[in-house]
Structure formats: C-alpha cells, structure tokens
Scaffold this motif. Sequence first.
Motif, mmCIF file in Angstrom:
data_model
loop_
_atom_site.group_PDB
_atom_site.id
_atom_site.type_symbol
_atom_site.label_atom_id
_atom_site.label_comp_id
_atom_site.label_asym_id
_atom_site.label_seq_id
_atom_site.Cartn_x
_atom_site.Cartn_y
_atom_site.Cartn_z
ATOM 1 N N LEU A 123 44.449 54.613 17.686
ATOM 2 C CA LEU A 123 42.890 54.050 17.813
ATOM 3 C C LEU A 123 42.549 53.671 16.407
ATOM 4 C CD1 LEU A 123 40.274 53.857 19.129
ATOM 5 C CD2 LEU A 123 39.692 56.328 18.815
ATOM 6 N N LEU A 124 42.129 52.532 16.325
ATOM 7 C CA LEU A 124 41.681 52.145 14.837
ATOM 8 C C LEU A 124 40.112 51.901 14.902
ATOM 9 C CD1 LEU A 124 42.330 50.904 12.070
ATOM 10 C CD2 LEU A 124 42.738 48.576 13.184
ATOM 11 N N LEU A 125 39.324 52.568 14.461
ATOM 12 C CA LEU A 125 37.935 52.639 14.414
ATOM 13 C C LEU A 125 37.490 51.708 13.189
ATOM 14 C CD1 LEU A 125 37.285 56.350 14.683
ATOM 15 C CD2 LEU A 125 37.302 54.773 16.522
ATOM 16 N N GLY A 126 36.803 50.722 13.749
ATOM 17 C CA GLY A 126 36.197 49.613 12.689
ATOM 18 C C GLY A 126 36.953 48.460 12.805
ATOM 19 N N ALA A 127 36.157 47.272 12.465
ATOM 20 C CA ALA A 127 36.635 45.949 12.393
ATOM 21 C C ALA A 127 36.184 45.199 11.226
ATOM 22 C CB ALA A 127 36.362 45.183 13.791
ATOM 23 N N ASN A 150 34.882 49.357 17.845
ATOM 24 C CA ASN A 150 33.947 48.938 16.742
ATOM 25 C C ASN A 150 32.756 48.833 17.397
ATOM 26 O OD1 ASN A 150 33.603 48.464 14.128
ATOM 27 N ND2 ASN A 150 33.019 46.168 14.596
ATOM 28 N N ARG A 151 31.635 49.050 16.544
ATOM 29 C CA ARG A 151 30.308 49.097 16.797
ATOM 30 C C ARG A 151 29.925 47.841 17.407
ATOM 31 N NH1 ARG A 151 25.768 50.080 12.147
ATOM 32 N NH2 ARG A 151 27.050 48.307 11.285
ATOM 33 N N THR A 152 30.352 46.709 16.710
ATOM 34 C CA THR A 152 30.008 45.331 17.118
ATOM 35 C C THR A 152 31.365 44.811 17.936
ATOM 36 O OG1 THR A 152 28.940 45.012 15.282
ATOM 37 C CG2 THR A 152 29.361 42.952 16.415
ATOM 38 N N LEU A 153 31.426 44.838 19.189
ATOM 39 C CA LEU A 153 32.525 44.831 20.111
ATOM 40 C C LEU A 153 33.179 43.460 19.909
ATOM 41 C CD1 LEU A 153 34.543 45.779 22.426
ATOM 42 C CD2 LEU A 153 32.737 45.215 23.952
ATOM 43 N N GLU A 154 32.478 42.386 19.697
ATOM 44 C CA GLU A 154 33.130 40.976 19.579
ATOM 45 C C GLU A 154 34.053 41.031 18.356
ATOM 46 O OE1 GLU A 154 28.906 40.753 18.956
ATOM 47 O OE2 GLU A 154 29.859 41.841 20.781
ATOM 48 N N LYS A 155 33.666 41.737 17.350
ATOM 49 C CA LYS A 155 34.653 41.526 16.157
ATOM 50 C C LYS A 155 35.899 42.462 16.356
ATOM 51 C CE LYS A 155 31.197 42.516 12.449
ATOM 52 N NZ LYS A 155 31.257 43.270 11.273
ATOM 53 N N ALA A 178 34.591 49.489 22.973
ATOM 54 C CA ALA A 178 33.087 49.883 22.446
ATOM 55 C C ALA A 178 33.385 51.489 22.373
ATOM 56 C CB ALA A 178 31.785 49.632 23.235
ATOM 57 N N PHE A 179 32.857 52.074 21.314
ATOM 58 C CA PHE A 179 33.068 53.529 21.149
ATOM 59 C C PHE A 179 32.761 54.334 22.427
ATOM 60 C CE2 PHE A 179 31.480 52.391 16.578
ATOM 61 C CZ PHE A 179 32.745 52.391 16.039
ATOM 62 N N GLU A 180 31.785 53.910 23.035
ATOM 63 C CA GLU A 180 31.417 54.505 24.275
ATOM 64 C C GLU A 180 32.171 54.498 25.326
ATOM 65 O OE1 GLU A 180 29.569 52.189 22.632
ATOM 66 O OE2 GLU A 180 28.069 53.698 21.745
ATOM 67 N N ILE A 191 42.346 56.335 13.073
ATOM 68 C CA ILE A 191 42.175 55.918 11.884
ATOM 69 C C ILE A 191 40.928 55.561 11.675
ATOM 70 C CG2 ILE A 191 42.787 54.137 10.109
ATOM 71 C CD1 ILE A 191 45.645 54.316 11.491
ATOM 72 N N ASN A 192 40.013 56.107 10.891
ATOM 73 C CA ASN A 192 38.751 55.608 10.743
ATOM 74 C C ASN A 192 38.521 54.543 9.570
ATOM 75 O OD1 ASN A 192 35.744 55.288 10.579
ATOM 76 N ND2 ASN A 192 35.413 57.247 9.731
ATOM 77 N N ALA A 193 38.375 53.394 9.896
ATOM 78 C CA ALA A 193 38.228 52.201 8.935
ATOM 79 C C ALA A 193 36.830 51.520 8.873
ATOM 80 C CB ALA A 193 39.255 51.172 9.258
ATOM 81 N N THR A 194 35.955 52.587 9.438
ATOM 82 C CA THR A 194 34.477 51.979 9.179
ATOM 83 C C THR A 194 33.888 52.610 8.067
ATOM 84 O OG1 THR A 194 33.624 54.058 10.173
ATOM 85 C CG2 THR A 194 34.356 52.573 11.587
#
Length: 274
Positions: A123-127, A150-155, A178-180, A191-194
Amino acid sequence: MTDKYAVIGNPIAHSKSPLIHAAFAEQTNQDISYERILAPLDGFEVTVRDLISKGYKGANVTVPFKFEAFDMVLPSNRALDAGAVNTLRFLGAEIRGDNTDGLGLVRDIKQNFGINIANKRLLLLGAGGAAEGVLHPLLEESPTLLVIANRTLEKASSMQKKVEKKNESRSYFLNAKAFEDLADQQFDIIINATSTGLTDTALPIPNTIFAKGCLAYDMMYGRETPFMKQARESGAQVADGLGMLVEQAAEAFYLWRGVRPETQSVIKKIRNLA
Ligand code: NDP
C-alpha cells in the motif's frame, strides 16, 4: 583539486545530506566538498547555472524543485519513470538528471530490513512527488498487489493510468483508492509517502490494514509520526525514512564518483547525531 557538490532546496537548513556525503567521502577517500544551497522559489534554474559556472560537478535537488529539475536535464530512465529528478551531473554544457529516491527506498527495505518485496501486498499512501519517485522501482520488485491511496483520488488514479499505459504485460494488480475504501484489505508493506508527518496529521486509515508481520514505512524521519504511532499500536514493524535518505544519497555518490559507499555505518552515525 576538491570537486564541489551541493544540495539545492527551499527550505534547506534542515538537510542532512552534507553530513551523509561527508561521511561517504571520508570512508571512500574522495576529495569532495558538499554544501546546502537555498534557492529562491523562482530561482532554481539561475542557481543551477551559477553552480555550473563556478565549476561544481553535480548537485542533489530536494523540495520543491524536483519537477523543475526534470525539465532542465537529459533524463535517465529512472528520472523518466518518476517524472522528477533528485540528482544532477554537470558534464560540460550538458546536465544529466537521475532519480535515486525509489532505489533508496527499495534498498532500505530489502537490504537493511531484510524484507523481500516480491509477492507482497503493498500500500502506497500519497500521490505526490515522493510517491511518483518510488512507484516504478517498487513495481519492478514484483509485488502481487500495489494499491495507491491518496486524499485526492484523481492523483492516485492518474498514477495508476500512467503505469498501465506504459506497461500492459504486468504481473501485479495495481489499484487506486481513497483512504476510506481500504477497510476490507490487509497489506504486508505500507509506505507513507504523504507529507502528513510534517504537520503531525493522522491519516484516516483503519487499524485493520496492517497484516500480521507488516512493515510500516514512513518516508519522514526524525520523530514518530501519527502514522508510525498507529502502525506500532496495530502491531506492525515500524521504519522511518532515514535509511532511504542515506541509500538514495549513496546511489547519487556512486553516480558522481564511481565508488559505492557502505551505508549501514552512516545510517547509524546520522541517527546517533539526531
Ligand atoms: P508533495 O507535496 O509532492 O505530496 C504530498 C502528499 O501528501 C500528497 O499525496 C498529498 O495529498 C498528501 N497530503 C498532504 N497533506 C495531507 C493531509 N492533511 N491528509 C492526507 N494527505 C495529505 O510532497 P512529497 O511527495 O515531495 O513529500 C512527501 C514526504 O516524503 C515528505 O514528508 C518528504 O519529506 C518525504 N520524503 C522523504 C524522502 C527520504 O529520502 N526519506 C525522499 C523524498 C520525500 P493530496 O494529493 O491530496 O494533496
């Protein structure tokens, strides 16, 4: 004669890169200098040209200039994959650009933590820039699944589409969420890449996503982030991004000097200085 290198960013005062490269140079008997350069937000290109005119051999690039750097260079394949550059080599009038961030992360996970990425659920968190930089090197390790959230799913969706367009015969399953929407899945490596660690913001991710024996890797270093705390309390093995920082620097050093420094002792040294 001493060969000159630098790291360019804004802000830059916090950068540990000079300490890391000084340790590499001492260890490998290379005669180099390495300094922090604060570039004005609208002055990255001018700063690079100035370094070239002063005879610098190369530079690292950090926030927020990695995308701008990409537009100035002859990119390596790794830089093309990432669409961003963190390492510059000045060869006469030519500027070569590479991206060593992804390789740094993969080496840290595999060599320093002894964890094989092949056949794992990732799981890669962030875009943002950091996520873009590590996506391809992670996929090259053949995970069974990689979800970008990612918070902004489109990215996240756009990152997924770019990979799918380029590589149709892939063996892994790639998805954007989306996170949800993560509640029903478990992952072996997260991996938290935010950039949420910088502001001590918790991510809206459920505790159930950490599989038994999960490695939770935060690219941030220096203190426990809310993501690291949540992962630790959920039973995961937790890593910060210091190893990635040292490993990406080692690859840049190798590109510049043709010598590969040993990294374990440098990670230990920098951690003890913190
Ligand atoms: P970017 O600004 O390009 O991207 C930021 C990312 O964080 C985006 O995905 C953004 O989501 C997300 N984000 C920001 N705020 C929130 C929030 N409140 N809630 C949820 N998501 C949020 O930054 P970078 O990608 O360049 O850097 C990310 C991190 O990685 C930084 O902490 C940086 O220090 C670290 N890093 C570490 C390295 C190392 O060697 N250890 C190397 C490179 C980076 P959205 O798209 O919705 O805005």
